[in-house]
Scaffold this active site. Sequence first.
Site, PDB file in Angstrom:
ATOM      1  N   GLY A  69       0.813  -1.216   0.000  1.00 21.87           N
ATOM      2  CA  GLY A  69       0.000   0.000   0.000  1.00 21.87           C
ATOM      3  C   GLY A  69       0.846   1.266   0.000  1.00 21.87           C
ATOM      4  O   GLY A  69       0.380   2.338   0.413  1.00 21.87           O
ATOM      5  N   THR A  70       2.062   1.150  -0.500  1.00 19.01           N
ATOM      6  CA  THR A  70       2.984   2.290  -0.567  1.00 19.01           C
ATOM      7  C   THR A  70       2.374   3.478  -1.313  1.00 19.01           C
ATOM      8  O   THR A  70       2.463   4.624  -0.856  1.00 19.01           O
ATOM      9  CB  THR A  70       4.275   1.877  -1.306  1.00 19.01           C
ATOM     10  OG1 THR A  70       4.642   0.555  -0.908  1.00 19.01           O
ATOM     11  CG2 THR A  70       5.410   2.844  -1.038  1.00 19.01           C
ATOM     12  N   HIS A 132      11.911   1.053   1.008  1.00 16.18           N
ATOM     13  CA  HIS A 132      11.565  -0.313   1.424  1.00 16.18           C
ATOM     14  C   HIS A 132      12.673  -0.882   2.315  1.00 16.18           C
ATOM     15  O   HIS A 132      12.634  -2.052   2.679  1.00 16.18           O
ATOM     16  CB  HIS A 132      11.427  -1.231   0.205  1.00 16.18           C
ATOM     17  CG  HIS A 132      10.331  -0.876  -0.748  1.00 16.18           C
ATOM     18  ND1 HIS A 132       9.046  -0.585  -0.338  1.00 16.18           N
ATOM     19  CD2 HIS A 132      10.312  -0.789  -2.110  1.00 16.18           C
ATOM     20  CE1 HIS A 132       8.298  -0.341  -1.419  1.00 16.18           C
ATOM     21  NE2 HIS A 132       9.044  -0.454  -2.492  1.00 16.18           N
TER      22      HIS A 132
HETATM   23  P1  A3P Z   1      -3.487  -5.302  -5.039  1.00 18.21           P
HETATM   24  O1  A3P Z   1      -2.490  -5.853  -6.008  1.00 18.21           O
HETATM   25  O2  A3P Z   1      -3.868  -6.299  -3.987  1.00 18.21           O
HETATM   26  O3  A3P Z   1      -4.665  -4.676  -5.698  1.00 18.21           O
HETATM   27  P2  A3P Z   1       2.231  -0.673  -3.446  1.00 18.21           P
HETATM   28  O4  A3P Z   1       1.612   0.672  -3.575  1.00 18.21           O
HETATM   29  O5  A3P Z   1       2.989  -0.871  -2.177  1.00 18.21           O
HETATM   30  O6  A3P Z   1       2.969  -1.074  -4.668  1.00 18.21           O
HETATM   31  O7  A3P Z   1       1.010  -1.704  -3.287  1.00 18.21           O
HETATM   32  C1  A3P Z   1       0.116  -1.915  -4.335  1.00 18.21           C
HETATM   33  C2  A3P Z   1      -1.165  -2.502  -3.760  1.00 18.21           C
HETATM   34  O8  A3P Z   1      -1.916  -1.461  -3.142  1.00 18.21           O
HETATM   35  C3  A3P Z   1      -2.030  -3.070  -4.857  1.00 18.21           C
HETATM   36  O9  A3P Z   1      -2.763  -4.124  -4.229  1.00 18.21           O
HETATM   37  C4  A3P Z   1      -2.891  -1.862  -5.195  1.00 18.21           C
HETATM   38  O10 A3P Z   1      -4.059  -2.174  -5.878  1.00 18.21           O
HETATM   39  C5  A3P Z   1      -3.161  -1.306  -3.819  1.00 18.21           C
HETATM   40  N1  A3P Z   1      -3.522   0.117  -3.836  1.00 18.21           N
HETATM   41  C6  A3P Z   1      -3.031   1.104  -4.626  1.00 18.21           C
HETATM   42  N2  A3P Z   1      -3.608   2.270  -4.355  1.00 18.21           N
HETATM   43  C7  A3P Z   1      -4.488   2.047  -3.357  1.00 18.21           C
HETATM   44  C8  A3P Z   1      -5.389   2.893  -2.640  1.00 18.21           C
HETATM   45  N3  A3P Z   1      -5.501   4.179  -2.917  1.00 18.21           N
HETATM   46  N4  A3P Z   1      -6.134   2.325  -1.680  1.00 18.21           N
HETATM   47  C9  A3P Z   1      -6.040   1.000  -1.394  1.00 18.21           C
HETATM   48  N5  A3P Z   1      -5.207   0.158  -2.041  1.00 18.21           N
HETATM   49  C10 A3P Z   1      -4.427   0.672  -3.008  1.00 18.21           C
END
Ligand code: A3P
Length: 322
Positions: A69-70, A132
């Site tokens: 959720g970065t 990270h």
């Molecule tokens: P999923 O693949 O389970 O959908 P990161 O940002 O660390 O790369 O993580 C990506 C994950 O966070 C993905 O999960 C993505 O869909 C989800 N994500 C991205 N934006 C988001 C938001 N605004 N709220 C909730 N989840 C989000």
Amino acid sequence: SKNISSEGDKLMEELIQTLPQEKDWVGSTLYQYQGFWYPFFAPKAVIAFQNHFKAHETDIFLITMPKSGTTWLKALIFSIANRKQFSLTQSPLLTTNPHELVPFIDINIYLKNRTPDLENGKFPSPRIFATHTPYGTLPSSILKSNCRIVYLCRNPLDQFISDWHFFVNNFPRNGDFKPFSIEEGFERFCKGTHAFGPFWEHVLGYWKMSLEHPEKVLFLKYEDLKKDIASNLKKVADFLSYPFSEEEIRQGVVEEISKLCSFETLKTLEVNMTGVRPVGLKNSAFFRNGKVGDWVNFISPLMADRMKQLCEEKLGDSGLRF
Ligand code: A3P
């Protein structure tokens, strides 16, 4: 000085070649540095960050495992810290991907330039950086300074499945490498040989610090943000000393930020549907389905059981549960 730094880079490359190696999902090299596995491009950036970074008291660090959720956390904290500069209807988030607004300090900034100038107007206070990198590898300057760390983690099975989709759908395989199946990737995840793994050591490092120094490290879980974004936003704002005033709360600013940064809003913005990161990765790759518990569609009950046991074993009596 150019020669000296390219000489330094050569030595660094030689040093990196001596590190233990593994493969990621698509066959690219992972290197083990100070107990954790890094994508092939990361160690030189992480080492430069470790050796040179000077923290400011006002710095904010967003720290995660990949796919926890970065992107979401970047949007939320950018909005909290900059809400006096930009009204939410004029937010740069509407036209700019969160990764552009909040760079990774090591794998963006120090990767591009081993001695970057971070004191110029390009990084106005508060500087917000992401990484990270695990706790034990952070530059000592971050640990000594009063700067803040917000750590976000996620249920390991959801994180793992998100990582699998991210790699297999967005990265070309290395040569004729056959990407790992979910089962094989799972074995590797359990052993800790995945980017920025082992998972448990990563989360426990920050978990313990958050218990010992709650004023320094705020520990969050993706699932909790999903369940109750408003109270978590207030918690983050208080922690960062950008508390919402009663007036703001009455005006609905907390809800507005939550909505602006929601999965649905960000995913459907033009910039995030069609934009491309400088390295060629599509912005849309960061928005898949944003659900809690999607792992059930990909992970067998047997594997889930094994993960449950592993979590109990690894997290022990730390008080942390997933
Ligand atoms: P999923 O693949 O389970 O959908 P990161 O940002 O660390 O790369 O993580 C990506 C994950 O966070 C993905 O999960 C993505 O869909 C989800 N994500 C991205 N934006 C988001 C938001 N605004 N709220 C909730 N989840 C989000």
